[in-house]
Design a protein around this motif. Structure first.
Motif, PDB file in Angstrom:
ATOM      1  N   GLY A   5       3.439   1.608  -1.976  1.00 35.60           N
ATOM      2  CA  GLY A   5       4.134   1.669  -3.266  1.00 35.60           C
ATOM      3  C   GLY A   5       5.481   0.966  -3.266  1.00 35.60           C
ATOM      4  O   GLY A   5       6.273   1.138  -4.187  1.00 35.60           O
ATOM      5  N   ASP A  23      -1.311   0.294  -7.858  1.00 36.10           N
ATOM      6  CA  ASP A  23      -2.070   1.228  -7.041  1.00 36.10           C
ATOM      7  C   ASP A  23      -3.442   1.512  -7.650  1.00 36.10           C
ATOM      8  O   ASP A  23      -4.427   1.676  -6.938  1.00 36.10           O
ATOM      9  N   TRP A  43       0.775   8.047 -12.605  1.00 37.79           N
ATOM     10  CA  TRP A  43       0.066   7.843 -11.344  1.00 37.79           C
ATOM     11  C   TRP A  43       1.045   7.464 -10.231  1.00 37.79           C
ATOM     12  O   TRP A  43       0.951   7.950  -9.100  1.00 37.79           O
ATOM     13  N   ALA A  44       2.012   6.617 -10.550  1.00 35.42           N
ATOM     14  CA  ALA A  44       3.001   6.209  -9.551  1.00 35.42           C
ATOM     15  C   ALA A  44       3.824   7.410  -9.075  1.00 35.42           C
ATOM     16  O   ALA A  44       4.063   7.581  -7.872  1.00 35.42           O
ATOM     17  N   ARG A  94      -5.855  -1.098  -6.813  1.00 37.52           N
ATOM     18  CA  ARG A  94      -6.241  -1.096  -5.400  1.00 37.52           C
ATOM     19  C   ARG A  94      -7.387  -0.125  -5.148  1.00 37.52           C
ATOM     20  O   ARG A  94      -8.231  -0.372  -4.298  1.00 37.52           O
ATOM     21  N   GLY A 121       0.795  -1.229   0.000  1.00 36.89           N
ATOM     22  CA  GLY A 121       0.000   0.000   0.000  1.00 36.89           C
ATOM     23  C   GLY A 121       0.823   1.273   0.000  1.00 36.89           C
ATOM     24  O   GLY A 121       0.310   2.352  -0.283  1.00 36.89           O
ATOM     25  N   VAL A 175       4.284  -0.137 -10.349  1.00 35.81           N
ATOM     26  CA  VAL A 175       3.821   0.435  -9.074  1.00 35.81           C
ATOM     27  C   VAL A 175       2.503   1.199  -9.293  1.00 35.81           C
ATOM     28  O   VAL A 175       1.545   1.048  -8.534  1.00 35.81           O
ATOM     29  N   ARG A 230       1.593   9.501  -6.791  1.00 35.60           N
ATOM     30  CA  ARG A 230       1.306   8.897  -5.484  1.00 35.60           C
ATOM     31  C   ARG A 230       2.558   8.725  -4.611  1.00 35.60           C
ATOM     32  O   ARG A 230       2.499   8.952  -3.408  1.00 35.60           O
ATOM     33  N   PHE A 231       3.651   8.299  -5.252  1.00 33.29           N
ATOM     34  CA  PHE A 231       4.807   7.880  -4.437  1.00 33.29           C
ATOM     35  C   PHE A 231       6.138   8.500  -4.870  1.00 33.29           C
ATOM     36  O   PHE A 231       7.165   8.222  -4.262  1.00 33.29           O
TER      37      PHE A 231
END
Ligand SMILES: [Zn+2]
Length: 307
Positions: free
Chosen positions: A17, A303, A106-107, A306, A15, A299, A110-111
């Motif tokens: 990443g 996500d 997106w990865a 999820r 969760g 990654v 997010r991370f």
């Protein structure tokens, strides 16, 4: 999963990443069902050691708005391929399919290098330009799922021919392939100036690669630096036009050509500042290097499966 024309990369992603385990396989090039078989086999292998809840697939192609079918993939056997159902039928888990460049964006949002930037553009400068756009904290896909293909913005009417069938697309001017084209031009017109790059490829300019140009530039070769400067300026030029439409506060630049770092980003920022509309009256967008490297695609796909 990150499925491209040459490799299938898979990882178990938590969760936060973090990639807990990963596997790579060559992409079968004969049929769509072999690709689905390979994806299923890799998932089975990872499930042996981890409890997997869902599978996200970042795929190098145009994905429909339902995120289930691959409409077209230039480097794979997929033509209107129901990839989500083909894979979920084999593994019995929920599956989400996303365009690979969207998954990478997106990865990073997010991370990675785009954390906290709800309006950002992620550009993957490799052979071509892959791109993903996050607006208001959501991935922008367009009405039919195939938006955010900024590499095919037409920058030069009647310019260089592109694989998409048009001429003058941005990725013909600001990509690894463009970098090599510019370097070969210098080698043809002024071999003495290009001697460091020619040494790197055994004297045959036709065998010169993008990483060789970047390496020569890193060592201070003026001709190689000139090549990256030209690519960087084209990059900045396109970013300025995108800014007129999207007004992002950050551009995240990844892909193989971004290994050249400031040799690429410096000229990109400079040209961006010279050409962005209303430049004296708006805050400048930041231009930064991506953080997640070659694992960004898987990654991001994980996500997206999820949420
Ligand atoms: Zn094109």
């Amino acid at each position: 999963m990150d499925v491209g024309g040459t490799k299938v990369a898979a990882g178990v992603v938590d969760g936060a990443g973090v990639v807990l385990a990963s596997i790579r396989r060559p992409t079968p090039d004969h049929s769509a069902s072999e690709v689905a078989d390979t994806i299923a086999a890799v998932v089975a292998e990872l499930r042996a050691d981890y409890e997997v809840k869902a599978v996200g697939i970042g795929a190098a192609g145009w994905i429909d708005a339902d995120r289930s079918r691959v409409l077209f993939a230039p480097n794979l056997a997929w033509r209107d391929e129901p990839l989500r159902d083909e894979v979920s039928g084999r593994i019995g888990l929920p599956v989400v399919v996303e365009n690979d460049a969207n998954a990478m964006a997106w990865a990073e949002y997010r991370f990675g290098a785009g954390r906290g930037h709800r309006d950002l553009v992620c550009l993957t400068v490799g052979t071509g330009i892959g791109s993903g756009i996050v607006l208001g904290g959501e991935l922008y896909r367009g009405a039919f799922g195939i938006g955010a293909e900024t590499g095919h913005l037409r920058m030069v009417p009647d310019g260089h021919l592109c694989g998409c069938g048009n001429r003058g697309c941005w990725e013909r001017y600001a990509s690894g392939r463009a970098l090599v084209r510019v370097a070969r031009q210098i080698a043809a017109s002024d071999p003495a100036a290009a001697s460091a790059m020619l040494d790197a490829c055994g004297g045959d300019a036709e065998r010169l690669t993008g990483p060789e140009v970047t390496e020569a530039a890193r060592k201070g070769d003026p001709a190689a630096i000139r090549c990256l400067t030209e690519i960087g300026r084209w990059l900045g030029e396109g970013m300025a036009s995108l800014t007129a439409v999207l007004d992002p506060d950050r551009f995240v630049i990844g892909g193989g050509v971004s290994d050249s770092g400031e040799l690429l980003l410096g000229p990109a920022r400079e040209r961006f500042a010279e050409t962005v509309p209303g430049r004296e009256h708006r805050p400048p967008a930041e231009v930064v290097i991506a953080e997640l490297g070659s694992q960004a695609g898987l990654v991001g796909a994980a996500d997206l499966a999820r949420i």
